[in-house]
Design an enzyme around this catalytic site. Structure first.
Site, short mmCIF file in Angstrom:
data_model
loop_
_atom_site.label_atom_id
_atom_site.label_comp_id
_atom_site.label_asym_id
_atom_site.label_seq_id
_atom_site.Cartn_x
_atom_site.Cartn_y
_atom_site.Cartn_z
N ASP A 19 0.85 -1.17 0.01
CA ASP A 19 -0.06 -0.07 0.13
C ASP A 19 0.85 1.25 0.08
O ASP A 19 2.06 1.13 0.33
CB ASP A 19 -0.87 -0.06 1.24
CG ASP A 19 -1.66 1.17 1.49
OD1 ASP A 19 -2.31 1.63 0.68
OD2 ASP A 19 -1.60 1.92 2.54
N LEU A 20 0.41 2.35 -0.39
CA LEU A 20 1.11 3.71 -0.35
C LEU A 20 1.06 4.62 0.75
O LEU A 20 2.02 4.68 1.71
CB LEU A 20 0.91 4.50 -1.78
CG LEU A 20 2.06 5.24 -2.26
CD1 LEU A 20 1.65 5.44 -3.68
CD2 LEU A 20 1.99 6.53 -1.62
N ASP A 21 -0.16 5.22 0.74
CA ASP A 21 -0.45 6.06 1.97
C ASP A 21 -0.61 5.51 3.32
O ASP A 21 -1.36 4.45 3.39
CB ASP A 21 -1.58 6.96 1.84
CG ASP A 21 -1.72 7.74 0.55
OD1 ASP A 21 -1.56 9.13 0.58
OD2 ASP A 21 -1.47 7.26 -0.71
N ASP A 195 -1.88 -0.34 5.77
CA ASP A 195 -2.22 0.12 7.14
C ASP A 195 -3.87 0.45 7.32
O ASP A 195 -4.14 0.81 8.48
CB ASP A 195 -1.62 1.53 7.12
CG ASP A 195 -2.14 2.73 6.14
OD1 ASP A 195 -2.38 2.38 5.15
OD2 ASP A 195 -2.86 3.57 6.91
MG LIG Z 1 -2.90 3.14 3.34
#
Ligand SMILES: [Mg+2]
Length: 252
Positions: A19-21, A195
Site C-alpha cells: 500500500d502507499l499512503d 495500514d
Molecule cells: Mg494506506
C-alpha cells in the site's frame, strides 16, 4: 518482528505488494503533500530487480507513478479499479460517464457549504476527505452512504479520515490475486504491507495463499504480523534488501 528466515526457508520466490499512503509514505494533512522517502524508493528499486513488486493503492495510477518516479512499478490504483500489468498495459474498470457526472455534481453541491471537506475526483471513484474537520465524520458518512444506496455501481470504502465511493467490483484483494496469476508474480509467496481498512481484503487473499501479511500501525486486522509505523516499514525494507542480497546469484 518479521522473520526473514521463515519467509525464505521454503525456497519459494517472494513477491511484494505495498500500500502507499500510511505504509510507504506518512499521511499528511492533505493528500497532495504525501511523499515516499528517497531511502524507501532506493530499497524498492533494489527489491524490484529480483522480485515482483507492485504498489496497490487507492490512488490513481498516474499519482502512484508520480510518487515512485523515476521508478515505474507494476501497480493497481483506485483500490484495484485501475491496474497496469507487468507488461506495462493499463486496464480500467469503466462506469457510465453520465452517472459519474451526476454523482460528482451531487457531491459538489453537498460539500459547497463545507470548505474544510475535500472532494477528490478519481477516474471512476470519489474520495471525501474530512481530515481537516474530524467532527464532520457523520455528515460525510451519511452523504457517502446515500450515494452508495442510490448507485449500486459503487461500494462505500471507509478509510483514515476518508470515505470513498469505489467501483463495487474493485478490491485490493482482487488486484493482488490478478497479479499472482502473471509473471513475475506467478508461483511466488506473496508479502503484503498495508495500514488501512481497504487493505484487509488484500490481507485475506495473501493469507489464503500462505503468504506474509503485515498491518502497519494499530487497529483490527486479519494480518499475521505488524510493524508500528511508516518509519518501521522504511527500516524493514532497507534491512530486507540487504538481507536478501546473499540469496541472489552472483552477477544478478
Ligand atoms: Mg494506506
Amino acid at each position: 518482528m518479521i522473520d526473514l528466515d521463515s519467509l525464505t526457508s521454503s525456497g519459494q520466490p517472494l513477491a511484494f505488494f505495498f500500500d502507499l499512503d500510511g505504509t510507504l509514505a506518512e499521511l499528511q494533512p492533505r493528500p497532495e503533500q504525501v511523499f515516499i522517502p528517497a531511502e524507501t524508493l532506493a530499497a524498492l528499486e533494489q527489491l524490484a530487480r529480483h522480485h515482483g513488486v507492485a504498489v496497490v493503492s487507492g490512488r490513481p495510477l498516474a499519482e502512484i507513478d508520480g510518487f515512485t518516479a523515476p521508478l515505474r512499478l507494476a501497480a493497481a490504483g483506485v483500490h484495484g479499479a485501475e491496474w497496469r500489468d507487468p507488461q506495462g498495459k493499463t486496464h480500467r474498470v469503466t462506469l457510465d460517464a453520465e452517472m459519474l457526472a451526476q454523482v460528482g455534481a451531487r457531491l459538489e453541491a453537498a460539500l459547497a457549504e463545507h470548505p474544510d471537506l475535500l472532494l477528490e475526483r478519481k477516474s471512476v471513484a470519489f474520495a471525501l476527505h474530512y481530515r481537516q474537520a474530524p467532527d464532520k465524520e457523520a455528515l460525510v458518512r451519511e452523504l457517502a452512504e446515500g450515494i452508495a444506496a442510490d448507485h449500486p455501481e459503487f461500494k462505500l470504502q471507509p478509510g483514515k479520515c476518508v470515505f470513498e465511493l469505489k467501483p463495487a467490483a474493485a478490491s485490493k484483494g482482487e488486484a493482488i490475486a490478478r497479479f499472482l496469476e502473471l509473471e513475475p508474480f506467478a508461483g511466488c509467496l506473496p508479502v503484503f504491507l498495508g495500514d488501512d481498512r481497504t487493505d484487509e481484503e488484500g490481507f485475506a487473499v495473501v493469507n489464503a495463499r500462505g503468504g506474509l501479511t503485515v498491518k502497519v500501525g494499530e487497529g483490527e486486522t486479519v494480518a499475521k504480523t505488524r510493524l508500528p509505523s511508516v518509519q518501521a516499514v522504511a527500516l524493514w525494507l532497507q534491512q530486507l534488501s540487504r538481507d536478501l542480497a546473499p540469496h541472489y546469484k552472483q552477477g544478478d
